[in-house]
Design an enzyme around this catalytic site. Structure first.
Site, mmCIF file in Angstrom:
data_model
loop_
_atom_site.group_PDB
_atom_site.id
_atom_site.type_symbol
_atom_site.label_atom_id
_atom_site.label_comp_id
_atom_site.label_asym_id
_atom_site.label_seq_id
_atom_site.Cartn_x
_atom_site.Cartn_y
_atom_site.Cartn_z
ATOM 1 C CG PHE A 34 -1.853 1.112 1.360
ATOM 2 C CD1 PHE A 34 -3.037 1.111 0.636
ATOM 3 C CD2 PHE A 34 -1.601 2.174 2.207
ATOM 4 C CE1 PHE A 34 -3.945 2.154 0.751
ATOM 5 C CE2 PHE A 34 -2.498 3.224 2.338
ATOM 6 C CZ PHE A 34 -3.672 3.210 1.602
ATOM 7 C CB SER A 102 2.972 -4.432 3.265
ATOM 8 O OG SER A 102 2.275 -3.637 4.191
ATOM 9 C CG MET A 103 -2.828 -4.082 0.491
ATOM 10 S SD MET A 103 -3.462 -2.599 -0.298
ATOM 11 C CE MET A 103 -2.462 -2.537 -1.789
ATOM 12 C CG ASP A 203 6.765 -4.143 10.314
ATOM 13 O OD1 ASP A 203 6.427 -2.955 10.148
ATOM 14 O OD2 ASP A 203 6.469 -5.046 9.516
ATOM 15 C CG HIS A 233 6.542 -2.643 6.677
ATOM 16 N ND1 HIS A 233 5.792 -3.707 7.150
ATOM 17 C CD2 HIS A 233 5.890 -2.190 5.573
ATOM 18 C CE1 HIS A 233 4.731 -3.879 6.384
ATOM 19 N NE2 HIS A 233 4.772 -2.981 5.415
#
Length: 259
Positions: A34, A102-103, A203, A233
């Protein structure tokens, strides 16, 4: 084997172009996160292409241009892009592994839920389908009155790295991401593909909630968790990127190889 980063879109920020490589019977789809861009996944994609795999690193709609444009897109647009990339790979490959950051991990999980016969392995790096942050409950309301808030990009320990993301978080798009998360959480038991999860010990974007939900909720008979000790992250661009590349290549060889 041919590599194709070409795009032709004059609005794109340099370095955010999608990446594609022709290869052998095993394909790998890699999805960025994202407000990020293909820049976070292309080095990994190049490594996989050098190993002989066909590779797709799509640019999710609304990414790589402006956060204002991203606010006009929804999770269905982003999912549609990875869904189309999977279709392209399946047209030429016998097996396909799907990787997400992530996303991008949420999008990868949804592909495994919706197209279980076509996703042979999952590799997730700091995936996101839930957060403990209570202020997220306010996002749908805030998105009606505020266009954006402070950004979350470039959470990278290694100096000099850049995922080429946005310095603002578009709130309408964030509200849509929360809908994606809910959809994926409700169908975790439909995930049956062998799954490898990388989780950074430190993270600043995603907490441990998602990994706990995944390990309890998916139906995959093979579930491996690797802790990354020297990355934040965006671990695909961080100190532990070689660990991700080496372990994922081995996992794909074990679980997405052709007979």
């Amino acid at each position: 084997m041919s590599h194709s980063p070409a795009t032709g879109d004059p609005r794109l920020r340099p370095g955010t172009e999608p990446f594609r490589a022709e290869g052998g019977p095993v394909g790998v789809l890699l999805s960025h996160g994202f407000t990020g861009s293909p820049a976070s996944m292309t080095p990994w994609g190049r490594e996989l292409a050098a190993a002989g795999h066909a590779v797709e690193v799509p640019r999710l709609p609304g990414h790589g241009t402006t956060w204002q444009e991203m606010n006009t897109t929804t999770w269905r647009d982003w999912y549609g892009e990875v869904d189309a990339a999977l279709t392209r790979l399946r047209a030429t490959c016998d097996r396909v592994a799907v990787c997400g950051l992530s996303m991008g991990g949420a999008l990868a999980l949804r592909l495994a839920q919706q197209r279980p016969e076509e996703v042979d392995a999952l590799v997730l790096v700091n995936p996101a389908i839930a957060l403990k942050r209570l202020d997220l409950k306010l996002v749908p309301l805030l998105s009606r009155v505020l266009p954006s808030m402070a950004g979350i990009g470039n959470d990278i320990k290694l100096p000099g790295q850049d995922e080429i993301g946005y310095d603002r978080t578009p709130l309408k798009a964030l509200a849509s991401q929360l809908q994606l998360w809910r959809d994926v959480r409700e169908n975790l038991d439909r995930v049956t593909a062998p799954t490898l999860v990388f989780r950074s010990r430190e993270d600043h974007v995603v907490d441990a909630t998602t990994v706990g939900l995944l390990m309890r909720g998916i139906s995959s008979p093979v579930r491996e968790l690797v802790e990354l000790t020297n990355s934040y992250h965006v671990a695909t661009l961080d100190h532990d990127a070689p660990v991700i590349m080496e372990r994922s290549a081995r996992f794909i060889a074990d679980h997405a190889t052709t007979a």
